[in-house]
Scaffold this motif. Structure first.
Motif, mmCIF file in Angstrom:
data_model
loop_
_atom_site.group_PDB
_atom_site.id
_atom_site.type_symbol
_atom_site.label_atom_id
_atom_site.label_comp_id
_atom_site.label_asym_id
_atom_site.label_seq_id
_atom_site.Cartn_x
_atom_site.Cartn_y
_atom_site.Cartn_z
ATOM 1 N N ALA A 48 0.838 -1.197 0.000
ATOM 2 C CA ALA A 48 0.000 0.000 0.000
ATOM 3 C C ALA A 48 0.876 1.251 0.000
ATOM 4 O O ALA A 48 0.617 2.212 -0.730
ATOM 5 N N LEU A 49 1.949 1.216 0.794
ATOM 6 C CA LEU A 49 2.871 2.354 0.857
ATOM 7 C C LEU A 49 3.523 2.604 -0.498
ATOM 8 O O LEU A 49 3.624 3.738 -0.958
ATOM 9 N N ALA A 50 3.967 1.504 -1.138
ATOM 10 C CA ALA A 50 4.641 1.646 -2.430
ATOM 11 C C ALA A 50 3.700 2.260 -3.457
ATOM 12 O O ALA A 50 4.091 3.137 -4.233
ATOM 13 N N PHE A 51 2.442 1.813 -3.459
ATOM 14 C CA PHE A 51 1.504 2.350 -4.441
ATOM 15 C C PHE A 51 1.108 3.783 -4.111
ATOM 16 O O PHE A 51 0.878 4.592 -5.013
ATOM 17 N N ALA A 52 1.049 4.092 -2.808
ATOM 18 C CA ALA A 52 0.782 5.476 -2.428
ATOM 19 C C ALA A 52 1.901 6.364 -2.962
ATOM 20 O O ALA A 52 1.660 7.432 -3.536
ATOM 21 N N MET A 53 3.142 5.883 -2.804
ATOM 22 C CA MET A 53 4.290 6.646 -3.286
ATOM 23 C C MET A 53 4.229 6.804 -4.801
ATOM 24 O O MET A 53 4.483 7.892 -5.338
ATOM 25 N N ALA A 54 3.879 5.724 -5.498
ATOM 26 C CA ALA A 54 3.781 5.798 -6.957
ATOM 27 C C ALA A 54 2.713 6.803 -7.362
ATOM 28 O O ALA A 54 2.901 7.599 -8.287
ATOM 29 N N GLY A 55 1.568 6.787 -6.639
ATOM 30 C CA GLY A 55 0.489 7.733 -6.922
ATOM 31 C C GLY A 55 0.958 9.168 -6.712
ATOM 32 O O GLY A 55 0.675 10.064 -7.507
ATOM 33 N N TRP A 56 1.702 9.368 -5.641
ATOM 34 C CA TRP A 56 2.253 10.679 -5.294
ATOM 35 C C TRP A 56 3.179 11.170 -6.406
ATOM 36 O O TRP A 56 3.067 12.295 -6.881
ATOM 37 N N LEU A 57 4.087 10.287 -6.876
ATOM 38 C CA LEU A 57 5.054 10.664 -7.901
ATOM 39 C C LEU A 57 4.376 10.939 -9.240
ATOM 40 O O LEU A 57 4.619 11.957 -9.896
ATOM 41 N N ILE A 58 3.495 10.012 -9.644
ATOM 42 C CA ILE A 58 2.868 10.143 -10.956
ATOM 43 C C ILE A 58 1.864 11.287 -10.956
ATOM 44 O O ILE A 58 1.789 12.087 -11.891
ATOM 45 N N GLY A 59 1.103 11.394 -9.854
ATOM 46 C CA GLY A 59 0.143 12.484 -9.735
ATOM 47 C C GLY A 59 0.837 13.836 -9.811
ATOM 48 O O GLY A 59 0.399 14.740 -10.540
ATOM 49 N N ALA A 60 1.940 13.969 -9.071
ATOM 50 C CA ALA A 60 2.667 15.241 -9.066
ATOM 51 C C ALA A 60 3.220 15.544 -10.455
ATOM 52 O O ALA A 60 3.229 16.697 -10.884
ATOM 53 N N SER A 61 3.653 14.497 -11.168
ATOM 54 C CA SER A 61 4.180 14.718 -12.510
ATOM 55 C C SER A 61 3.077 15.224 -13.440
ATOM 56 O O SER A 61 3.302 16.133 -14.242
ATOM 57 N N LEU A 62 1.874 14.638 -13.308
ATOM 58 C CA LEU A 62 0.752 15.092 -14.130
ATOM 59 C C LEU A 62 0.437 16.559 -13.840
ATOM 60 O O LEU A 62 0.223 17.352 -14.756
ATOM 61 N N LEU A 63 0.448 16.904 -12.549
ATOM 62 C CA LEU A 63 0.166 18.292 -12.168
ATOM 63 C C LEU A 63 1.226 19.226 -12.744
ATOM 64 O O LEU A 63 0.920 20.332 -13.211
ATOM 65 N N ASP A 64 2.485 18.760 -12.697
ATOM 66 C CA ASP A 64 3.587 19.567 -13.215
ATOM 67 C C ASP A 64 3.412 19.804 -14.715
ATOM 68 O O ASP A 64 3.637 20.908 -15.212
#
Lengths: 638, 143
Positions: free
Chosen positions: A448-464
């Motif tokens: 769950a932590l790993a996927f949360a981190m992936a969501g955080w990274l990918i989500g932030a990239s989309l926002l960027d």
């Protein structure tokens, strides 16, 4: 005749590299324009002669000239053409020649791009020349690929069958293009220290990016090869040879970020120089580890220490020399840019803190057992559990900070604003974690932590990406590279946590189950390949009573080498791999089969590719706007 | 006559079976535990132990005969009711620390375990120093 031609070409290259060193360093003085012209000419000349030597060796391999010892012990007339060519670098001597070829190519690029002013370029070529001379001498004295044997054997011994694979044929050139390429950053840094040039970070960046791209793709390719070739479904083994390529990558990644700050705001000027020296030092140490035989065992090193000691001496001279230069000249450099605690500079600095610590974990983990053994204390193993306990938490902490960097402003940022802007990414992280906890079984908190981190990274990239829409393509490089990290992380988590496997003995017509799949074993047939015999299993993937497709894992025996190699069969949906390996013959038509279902496995290498694409985007932007921008112009950060 | 018919049927029986076979399930590889919990425990233990003659492989993933022997040894000891710790201690006594994929924490390895975090702390300290210096240089108007 070919062997002598190659050797002669290498001797000429040696002479030219010495000219390059002397003329290049002389050309660092502003009035020595002639020396600079000579250094340029010598660089191109060396490139031509090294290429000629390499071409000669390749020709000897292609035509199976067994009077040359390198060919006789590493090739065979039965090998298909592509593996006769890859045999050139499938052995110590040839791979060192490839090393020097890559060094010469990057020297040529330094000369041709000629960035950062004439004096800087000239001094950088001087340093490249010294490196080239040292390595060509190493080849000529300890690892000559052109040595003759008399009488020539009728047939060659053959290439290690494990190396006969398209992935591994491409792997060394790509990896070398990466970590030998770091020599350019090293030379630029040393040159900057000599001539006191401040624009070195900008001048070095294109080649820094190029080598980082190759290194990233090379590591991903190596990991993919290990996955499909070794037959255990693993993708990274924390083997010293793998670690030798990971260490330069970690430092090079730190350098890319630090040099960005140096270039944009003049921060971390001395630190970037140190990292440029450190990155190539890691490449040299990696080369030493792999080429000295130390990775096999301390004792295989001790039994023939010539090569190892030569490279060790070379490392001491190169690293020691560069560090001495650094200690002498760095304090004289203008340093100390001004920035607030909340700023992009701070984030880039933290990036470096974590990357250096992660590199320390790999460095100590790789070298400590060798040192302990050499001291006669204890023989220990440093396996994956060590890296899970040290490398993983450090890297995870780094990933947590990654999305903040590109959003914060230079010199002074507003953390509240950035966190508010990143709220959707945080939401995506929470959703990803919840979905994993609800859907995946068994439940893993780490998953769950790993996927949360992936969501955080990918989500932030989309926002960027959204934030920068309309900007030129290279502005999206960081977003792409950072999203790649998230993709790889999902692959790693999926494969390590939720892999299901079956180790069974089956007879013809019998069914086996692994994960959601039902497979029917339809027996084994024999097949004659180009230079091997194969037992090929026919395994039908069932969908009800229907055969959906047939998979054919093999066991190959190479009589010339007396070795057997397993060839896995992998069927991927893009989201999940079904992976089959054929084991032992148990008699009566029964065989051992290993089957794995690895969820998200392709994401591991897809992420690497995405990171590499990010690098390419940045490089493309650099080359397109070259010379059109003044050195201090503000441009969207990458 | 009936007897003959019966005998014929008996003889033909295998043919009937082979016409409509019920596909047999594959047997688990010899040596594996039928209890999934036991098997998972064995696999986990195997991953923690190094194949002594291979390059960096655990005994879980090695073809070497020694790895096969060690796998059997581990499983046999599990059957005898020994704990994971006891099994690891037994193997360490026999083969030394080299067999453990996770190096033990002891005098010889304190530095190994501490080094990454020491570097992290030192680098973090340097970063704090650099940031505080950069802040002093920056104009100090509040955000």
């Amino acid at each position: 005749m070919t062997g002598e031609l190659g050797q002669l070409a290498l001797c000429f290259a040696l002479a030219l590299s010495l000219v390059m060193a002397v003329a290049g360093l002389t050309g660092a003085r502003s009035e020595a324009a002639t020396a600079r012209a000579i250094a340029h000419g010598a660089t191109m000349g060396m490139l031509v002669f090294v290429a000629l030597a390499f071409g000669t060796l390749t020709y000897a391999f292609v035509t199976s000239d067994f009077s040359i010892s390198g060919v006789a012990s590493n090739s065979n007339t039965l090998k298909p053409l592509v593996y006769r060519i890859s045999g050139v670098w499938g052995n110590h001597e040839g791979s060192m020649l490839l090393w020097v070829l890559v060094l010469s190519l990057y020297s040529g690029l330094v000369a041709m791009l000629g960035r950062g002013g004439e004096r800087l370029t000239s001094a950088a070529l001087g340093v490249q020349g010294m490196l080239a001379a040292a390595f060509i001498l190493f080849i000529l004295f300890t690892s000559n690929p052109f040595l003759r044997i008399d009488p020539a054997p009728f047939e060659g011994a053959g290439l290690n069958p494990l190396l006969q694979d398209p992935g591994l044929a491409m792997h060394p050139p790509m990896l070398y293009a990466g970590y030998v390429g770091l020599s350019a950053s090293f030379s630029y840094a040393a040159a900057a220290l000599m001539v006191g040039e401040e624009g070195w970070a900008r001048a070095a960046r294109p080649l820094m990016l190029l080598s980082w791209i190759f290194l990233t793709c090379g590591i991903a390719l190596g990991s993919w090869w290990a996955y499909y070739e070794l037959g255990w479904g693993g993708f990274w083994f924390w083997d010293p040879v793998e670690n030798a390529s990971l260490m330069p990558w970690l430092v090079a990644t730190a350098l890319l970020h630090s040099a960005l700050a140096t270039e944009k705001s003049g921060a971390f000027r001395t630190w970037s120089l140190l990292l440029a020296i450190g990155g190539f030092s890691m490449s040299l140490i990696g080369t030493f580890l792999v080429r000295s035989g130390l990775t096999t065992s301390v004792h295989s090193f001790a039994s023939d220490p010539t090569r190892g000691l030569y490279i060790l001496a070379l490392i001491f001279c190169a690293i020691g020399g560069a560090l001495a230069l650094f200690a002498w000249r760095a304090p004289k450099l203008q340093g100390g840019a001004a920035f607030e605690a909340v700023s992009r500079e701070t984030m880039l600095l933290l990036n470096n803190v974590f990357l250096v610590a992660a590199c320390a974990s790999v460095f100590v983990g790789t070298l400590y057992p060798m040192v302990l053994d050499a001291m006669g204390r204890d023989k220990i193993s440093v396996g994956p559990p060590y890296y899970v306990a040290t490398f993983a938490p450090i890297f995870f902490a780094l990933l947590l900070l990654v999305p903040l960097g590109p959003m914060l402003g230079w010199r002074r940022g507003n953390l509240k604003e950035v966190l508010r802007a990143l709220a959707p990414a945080l939401g995506l992280a929470v959703i990803a974690a919840l979905v994993v906890l609800l859907v995946a079984s068994p439940r893993f908190l780490t998953g769950a932590l790993a996927f949360a981190m992936a969501g955080w990274l990918i989500g932030a990239s989309l926002l960027d990406v959204l934030r920068r829409r309309g900007a030129r393509a290279s502005a999206f490089a960081a977003a792409l590279a950072h999203a790649g990290l998230g993709v790889t992380l999902m692959g790693v988590a999926g494969t390590t946590l939720w892999r299901s496997e079956a180790l069974v003995v089956v007879g013809p017509g019998e069914l086996m189950h692994v994960g959601p799949y039902t497979l029917r074993f339809d027996g084994v047939t024999q097949r004659q390949g180009s230079d091997y015999r194969a037992s090929r299993a026919h395994i039908a993937l069932m969908s009800g009573d229907q055969v959906k497709s047939v998979m054919t894992p093999e066991q190959r025996i190479y009589p010339a080498d007396g070795q057997d190699v397993s060839v896995t069969a992998i069927r991927t949906t893009g989201f999940q791999d079904l992976y089959l390996a054929l084991g032992d013959n148990r008699g009566d038509g029964r065989w051992t089969i290993r089957a794995y279902v690895s969820p998200l496995a392709p994401f591991i290498w897809l992420g690497g590719l995405v990171m590499g694409l990010g690098g390419m985007l940045s490089l493309w932007g650099r080359l397109r706007v070259r010379a059109t921008l003044p050195a201090t112009a503000a441009q969207p950060a990458e | 006559m009936k007897r003959v018919l019966f005998l014929l049927l008996l003889l033909a029986a295998p043919a009937f079976f082979s016409i409509a076979p019920i596909p047999a399930r594959a047997a688990p590889a010899p040596g594996t535990f039928s209890d999934p919990a036991m098997e998972a425990r064995a696999r986990n233990l195997q991953r923690q132990l190094r194949c002594l003659v291979c390059q960096g492989e655990s005994i879980d993933e090695s073809h070497a005969p020694l790895a096969e022997e060690l796998r059997q040894l581990v499983r046999q000891q599990m059957v005898e009711g020994r704990s994971d710790r006891q099994i690891q201690e037994f193997l360490t006594a026999r083969y030394g620390n080299y067999i453990l994929m996770r190096p033990p924490v002891e005098a010889d390895t304190y530095f190994l375990w501490a080094a990454p975090f020491l570097v992290l702390i030192v680098a973090g300290g340097v970063a704090i120093f650099v940031i505080s210096k950069a802040r002093k240089a920056a104009p100090s108007d509040p955000l």
